[in-house]
Design an enzyme around this catalytic site. Sequence first.
Site, PDB file in Angstrom:
ATOM      1  N   ARG A   1       0.805  -1.226   0.000  1.00  0.00           N
ATOM      2  CA  ARG A   1       0.000   0.000   0.000  1.00  0.00           C
ATOM      3  C   ARG A   1       0.845   1.288   0.000  1.00  0.00           C
ATOM      4  O   ARG A   1       0.545   2.239   0.735  1.00  0.00           O
ATOM      5  CB  ARG A   1      -0.912   0.041   1.229  1.00  0.00           C
ATOM      6  CG  ARG A   1      -1.946  -1.048   1.302  1.00  0.00           C
ATOM      7  CD  ARG A   1      -3.193  -0.692   0.507  1.00  0.00           C
ATOM      8  NE  ARG A   1      -4.249  -1.651   0.730  1.00  0.00           N
ATOM      9  CZ  ARG A   1      -4.343  -2.814   0.079  1.00  0.00           C
ATOM     10  NH1 ARG A   1      -3.452  -3.154  -0.830  1.00  0.00           N
ATOM     11  NH2 ARG A   1      -5.337  -3.636   0.331  1.00  0.00           N
TER      12      ARG A   1
ATOM     13  N   SER B   1     -10.464  -1.034   5.047  1.00  0.00           N
ATOM     14  CA  SER B   1      -9.566  -1.434   6.138  1.00  0.00           C
ATOM     15  C   SER B   1      -9.052  -0.172   6.822  1.00  0.00           C
ATOM     16  O   SER B   1      -8.481   0.701   6.152  1.00  0.00           O
ATOM     17  CB  SER B   1      -8.379  -2.224   5.584  1.00  0.00           C
ATOM     18  OG  SER B   1      -8.864  -3.357   4.896  1.00  0.00           O
TER      19      SER B   1
ATOM     20  N   GLU C   1      -4.639   3.353   7.494  1.00  0.00           N
ATOM     21  CA  GLU C   1      -4.443   3.266   6.039  1.00  0.00           C
ATOM     22  C   GLU C   1      -5.036   4.495   5.362  1.00  0.00           C
ATOM     23  O   GLU C   1      -4.552   4.948   4.333  1.00  0.00           O
ATOM     24  CB  GLU C   1      -5.148   2.003   5.517  1.00  0.00           C
ATOM     25  CG  GLU C   1      -5.022   1.813   4.029  1.00  0.00           C
ATOM     26  CD  GLU C   1      -5.858   0.655   3.510  1.00  0.00           C
ATOM     27  OE1 GLU C   1      -5.654  -0.488   3.966  1.00  0.00           O
ATOM     28  OE2 GLU C   1      -6.706   0.896   2.635  1.00  0.00           O
TER      29      GLU C   1
HETATM   30  C1  LIG Z   1     -15.965  -0.316   1.716  1.00  0.00           C
HETATM   31  C2  LIG Z   1     -14.545  -0.025   1.290  1.00  0.00           C
HETATM   32  C3  LIG Z   1     -13.748  -1.037   0.795  1.00  0.00           C
HETATM   33  C4  LIG Z   1     -12.429  -0.779   0.374  1.00  0.00           C
HETATM   34  N1  LIG Z   1     -11.671  -1.804  -0.114  1.00  0.00           N
HETATM   35  C5  LIG Z   1     -10.400  -1.571  -0.517  1.00  0.00           C
HETATM   36  C6  LIG Z   1      -9.591  -2.636  -1.031  1.00  0.00           C
HETATM   37  O1  LIG Z   1     -10.037  -3.770  -1.167  1.00  0.00           O
HETATM   38  N2  LIG Z   1      -8.315  -2.361  -1.394  1.00  0.00           N
HETATM   39  C7  LIG Z   1      -7.793  -1.103  -1.292  1.00  0.00           C
HETATM   40  O2  LIG Z   1      -6.618  -0.916  -1.637  1.00  0.00           O
HETATM   41  N3  LIG Z   1      -8.541  -0.065  -0.824  1.00  0.00           N
HETATM   42  C8  LIG Z   1      -9.825  -0.273  -0.434  1.00  0.00           C
HETATM   43  N4  LIG Z   1     -10.579   0.754   0.066  1.00  0.00           N
HETATM   44  C9  LIG Z   1      -9.991   2.092   0.160  1.00  0.00           C
HETATM   45  C10 LIG Z   1     -10.356   2.997  -1.045  1.00  0.00           C
HETATM   46  O3  LIG Z   1     -11.371   2.441  -1.810  1.00  0.00           O
HETATM   47  C11 LIG Z   1      -9.149   3.229  -1.947  1.00  0.00           C
HETATM   48  O4  LIG Z   1      -8.085   3.727  -1.217  1.00  0.00           O
HETATM   49  C12 LIG Z   1      -9.477   4.196  -3.088  1.00  0.00           C
HETATM   50  O5  LIG Z   1      -8.460   4.144  -4.044  1.00  0.00           O
HETATM   51  C13 LIG Z   1      -9.609   5.619  -2.612  1.00  0.00           C
HETATM   52  O6  LIG Z   1      -9.999   6.404  -3.727  1.00  0.00           O
HETATM   53  P1  LIG Z   1     -10.813   7.734  -3.524  1.00  0.00           P
HETATM   54  O7  LIG Z   1     -10.973   8.348  -4.858  1.00  0.00           O
HETATM   55  O8  LIG Z   1     -12.065   7.484  -2.766  1.00  0.00           O
HETATM   56  O9  LIG Z   1      -9.789   8.557  -2.637  1.00  0.00           O
HETATM   57  P2  LIG Z   1     -10.142   9.685  -1.571  1.00  0.00           P
HETATM   58  O10 LIG Z   1     -10.721   9.067  -0.358  1.00  0.00           O
HETATM   59  O11 LIG Z   1     -10.902  10.778  -2.218  1.00  0.00           O
HETATM   60  O12 LIG Z   1      -8.672  10.199  -1.230  1.00  0.00           O
HETATM   61  C14 LIG Z   1      -7.775   9.371  -0.530  1.00  0.00           C
HETATM   62  C15 LIG Z   1      -6.383  10.024  -0.571  1.00  0.00           C
HETATM   63  O13 LIG Z   1      -5.930  10.053  -1.920  1.00  0.00           O
HETATM   64  C16 LIG Z   1      -5.719  11.400  -2.351  1.00  0.00           C
HETATM   65  N5  LIG Z   1      -6.199  11.483  -3.730  1.00  0.00           N
HETATM   66  C17 LIG Z   1      -7.381  11.043  -4.235  1.00  0.00           C
HETATM   67  N6  LIG Z   1      -7.416  11.266  -5.556  1.00  0.00           N
HETATM   68  C18 LIG Z   1      -6.228  11.836  -5.882  1.00  0.00           C
HETATM   69  C19 LIG Z   1      -5.655  12.289  -7.098  1.00  0.00           C
HETATM   70  N7  LIG Z   1      -6.292  12.204  -8.266  1.00  0.00           N
HETATM   71  N8  LIG Z   1      -4.391  12.822  -7.066  1.00  0.00           N
HETATM   72  C20 LIG Z   1      -3.707  12.918  -5.895  1.00  0.00           C
HETATM   73  N9  LIG Z   1      -4.204  12.509  -4.714  1.00  0.00           N
HETATM   74  C21 LIG Z   1      -5.448  11.987  -4.715  1.00  0.00           C
HETATM   75  C22 LIG Z   1      -6.516  12.281  -1.396  1.00  0.00           C
HETATM   76  O14 LIG Z   1      -5.939  13.568  -1.287  1.00  0.00           O
HETATM   77  C23 LIG Z   1      -6.390  11.486  -0.111  1.00  0.00           C
HETATM   78  O15 LIG Z   1      -5.149  11.749   0.499  1.00  0.00           O
HETATM   79  C24 LIG Z   1     -11.904   0.537   0.472  1.00  0.00           C
HETATM   80  C25 LIG Z   1     -12.729   1.577   0.968  1.00  0.00           C
HETATM   81  C26 LIG Z   1     -14.033   1.296   1.373  1.00  0.00           C
HETATM   82  C27 LIG Z   1     -14.886   2.416   1.881  1.00  0.00           C
END
Ligand SMILES: Cc1cc2nc3c(=O)[nH]c(=O)nc-3n(C[C@H](O)[C@H](O)[C@H](O)COP(=O)(O)OP(=O)(O)OC[C@H]3O[C@@H](n4cnc5c(N)ncnc54)[C@H](O)[C@@H]3O)c2cc1C
Length: 325
Positions: A144, A221, A316
Amino acid sequence: MRVGGPALSLIVAESTSEVVDAVRAAGTSLLVIGGGSNLLVGDSGFDGTVVKIASSSLVVDGDRVIVDAGVEWDTVVIAALDAGLAGLEALSGIPGSTGGTPIQDVGAYGSTVSETLESVTILDRESGAVEVWDNARCGFGSHRSSAFKYTDRYVVLDVTFRLATSEMSHPVRYAALADRLGVSIGDSVPARDVRKAVLELRGERGMVLEPVDHDTWSVGSFFLNPVLTEVPDAARDAPQFDDPKGTKLSAAWLIEHAGFHRGYGAEFGAGTVSLSTRHVLAITNRGGATTADVMALAGHVRAGVQERYGITLTPECRLVNCSLG
Ligand SMILES: Cc1cc2nc3c(=O)[nH]c(=O)nc-3n(C[C@H](O)[C@H](O)[C@H](O)COP(=O)(O)OP(=O)(O)OC[C@H]3O[C@@H](n4cnc5c(N)ncnc54)[C@H](O)[C@@H]3O)c2cc1C
């Protein structure tokens, strides 16, 4: 997770050029978000500009899929399968945006985005330059992590994946997935079967967003699987996995064996938060939670693992104006 306070201002950027302009104009008090699925904001909110990336282009070009950062991740998985391209199927059902996936090298069921990611286009907020970085430059490798995690310097504008032209999946690498498919580790099956099995498995663990299901009101997580250079004696019974930076342990195993069961913590925040009833690694909002409630339970679980195993778990998700103390 449906907690946290307001932003001072919000800009929804609907194209890459709007993202670049908004980020350049916002100055230093800026929070970039995609889907917000891996984010916890303090109850007092964020005293600055939030740029929500909502760019939407997705192009399939031969075995490449070129995707704007704002495209919902699962849309990409479906588009790849529809185009007869394999490699993303085990990453089905992960919430959030495509631009969010390289940040922590999103992974599940034995697969990570870095395996098929060819390049990303980034905006370097320090130099102001827009650059294309190939996979090697992105700093993937350890669990990660990437060059984009724990820094606000880079904004991911788009991501290019290079996939296999095949209706068959990448070899199955995860035991629970192989069991569900009735195959052995290393076998390939129709890629759509992998998607179906992964969605079933994720659904059973409350890991597919479902508005009426409070087990999914989470950041996924909450804690990272710890990667240690030396495993403490107290944790020697924990399952151990190789990682480029040391030995990776299962945070879920540590939490469970430190005495925290599924559904634990109902007394925190007067019942507004608890561990998921299906998965101890997810802290969930049972309705009406504040960020302070979430932090109190997370801090309590972390302290319990620290006391039992001498290992300090790290969140995380991204914490904004809130901390575990
Ligand atoms: C129910 C659930 C299940 C999940 N399962 C998994 C899993 O199986 N595996 C896994 O790895 N993760 C999992 N996650 C975590 C999440 O889905 C991932 O981390 C996802 O990639 C986050 O994307 P987001 O667009 O929602 O990011 P956000 O929550 O909007 O942002 C997260 C971070 O990334 C930064 N960010 C977002 N977009 C950008 C961009 N374009 N450029 C620069 N920085 C950026 C933000 O500033 C912040 O620091 C899960 C989450 C939930 C709620």
